[in-house]
Scaffold this motif. Structure first.
Motif, mmCIF file in Angstrom:
data_model
loop_
_atom_site.group_PDB
_atom_site.id
_atom_site.type_symbol
_atom_site.label_atom_id
_atom_site.label_comp_id
_atom_site.label_asym_id
_atom_site.label_seq_id
_atom_site.Cartn_x
_atom_site.Cartn_y
_atom_site.Cartn_z
ATOM 1 N N UNK A 77 109.744 87.100 46.752
ATOM 2 C CA UNK A 77 110.434 88.188 46.062
ATOM 3 C C UNK A 77 111.776 88.462 46.728
ATOM 4 N N UNK A 78 112.808 88.623 45.911
ATOM 5 C CA UNK A 78 114.140 88.896 46.451
ATOM 6 C C UNK A 78 114.263 90.367 46.854
ATOM 7 N N UNK A 79 115.282 90.669 47.626
ATOM 8 C CA UNK A 79 115.541 92.043 48.044
ATOM 9 C C UNK A 79 115.741 92.938 46.826
ATOM 10 N N UNK A 80 116.491 92.471 45.860
ATOM 11 C CA UNK A 80 116.734 93.253 44.635
ATOM 12 C C UNK A 80 115.421 93.553 43.917
ATOM 13 N N UNK A 81 114.539 92.571 43.829
ATOM 14 C CA UNK A 81 113.239 92.774 43.173
ATOM 15 C C UNK A 81 112.383 93.770 43.947
ATOM 16 N N UNK A 82 112.394 93.679 45.276
ATOM 17 C CA UNK A 82 111.610 94.618 46.091
ATOM 18 C C UNK A 82 112.103 96.044 45.898
ATOM 19 N N UNK A 101 103.257 99.986 50.590
ATOM 20 C CA UNK A 101 103.283 100.048 52.056
ATOM 21 C C UNK A 101 104.639 100.554 52.544
ATOM 22 N N UNK A 102 105.707 100.054 51.958
ATOM 23 C CA UNK A 102 107.057 100.468 52.343
ATOM 24 C C UNK A 102 107.246 101.964 52.086
ATOM 25 N N UNK A 110 105.067 108.362 49.685
ATOM 26 C CA UNK A 110 103.819 108.329 48.926
ATOM 27 C C UNK A 110 102.644 108.304 49.888
ATOM 28 N N UNK A 111 101.488 108.630 49.343
ATOM 29 C CA UNK A 111 100.225 108.531 50.077
ATOM 30 C C UNK A 111 99.376 107.492 49.356
ATOM 31 N N UNK A 123 93.312 95.528 50.964
ATOM 32 C CA UNK A 123 94.683 96.000 51.213
ATOM 33 C C UNK A 123 95.515 96.071 49.938
ATOM 34 N N UNK A 124 94.859 96.478 48.854
ATOM 35 C CA UNK A 124 95.564 96.809 47.628
ATOM 36 C C UNK A 124 95.376 98.307 47.391
ATOM 37 N N UNK A 125 96.304 98.945 46.711
ATOM 38 C CA UNK A 125 96.190 100.393 46.498
ATOM 39 C C UNK A 125 95.009 100.749 45.582
#
Length: 101
Positions: free
Chosen positions: A2-7, A50-51, A58-59, A66-68
């Motif tokens: 994933x690119x920075x823009x996509x993230x 996570x970020x 967010x919580x 390890x998925x929300x």
């Protein structure tokens, strides 16, 4: 990869979706509903969450994989989204606020 823009786009989409849920009196959203709404793969949604959680916006209740499992905006996340909403409503005022990068 994933690119920075996509993230950045993924993180903004998560915040926007959660803020819209808060506006509809839904303070918590299931991870599966968020993933389906945003059409994100688990790994991209997990990375965005996570970020944002590390930033205190967010919580997240995580599954054992390890998925929300459940996601909600924190007070800081709501404040950030309200500031962005105010700025977009009055762009000519030149106000600066926090941005999610």
């Amino acid at each position: 990869m994933t690119t920075l823009r996509e993230r950045k786009s993924n993180r903004k989409a998560v915040l926007k979706s959660l803020y819209e849920a808060v506006e509809r009196n839904r303070p918590e959203v299931s991870g599966a509903a968020l993933r389906d709404e945003l059409r994100l793969p688990d790994e991209d949604l997990s990375a965005a969450c996570a970020y944002l959680a590390d930033d205190g916006l967010i919580s997240v209740d995580w599954t054992s994989h390890r998925t929300p499992a459940a996601v909600s905006l924190t007070h800081e996340g709501i404040r950030l989204m309200e500031e962005e909403e105010e700025q977009s409503a009055a762009p000519s005022q030149g106000a600066r606020g926090a941005q999610v990068d």
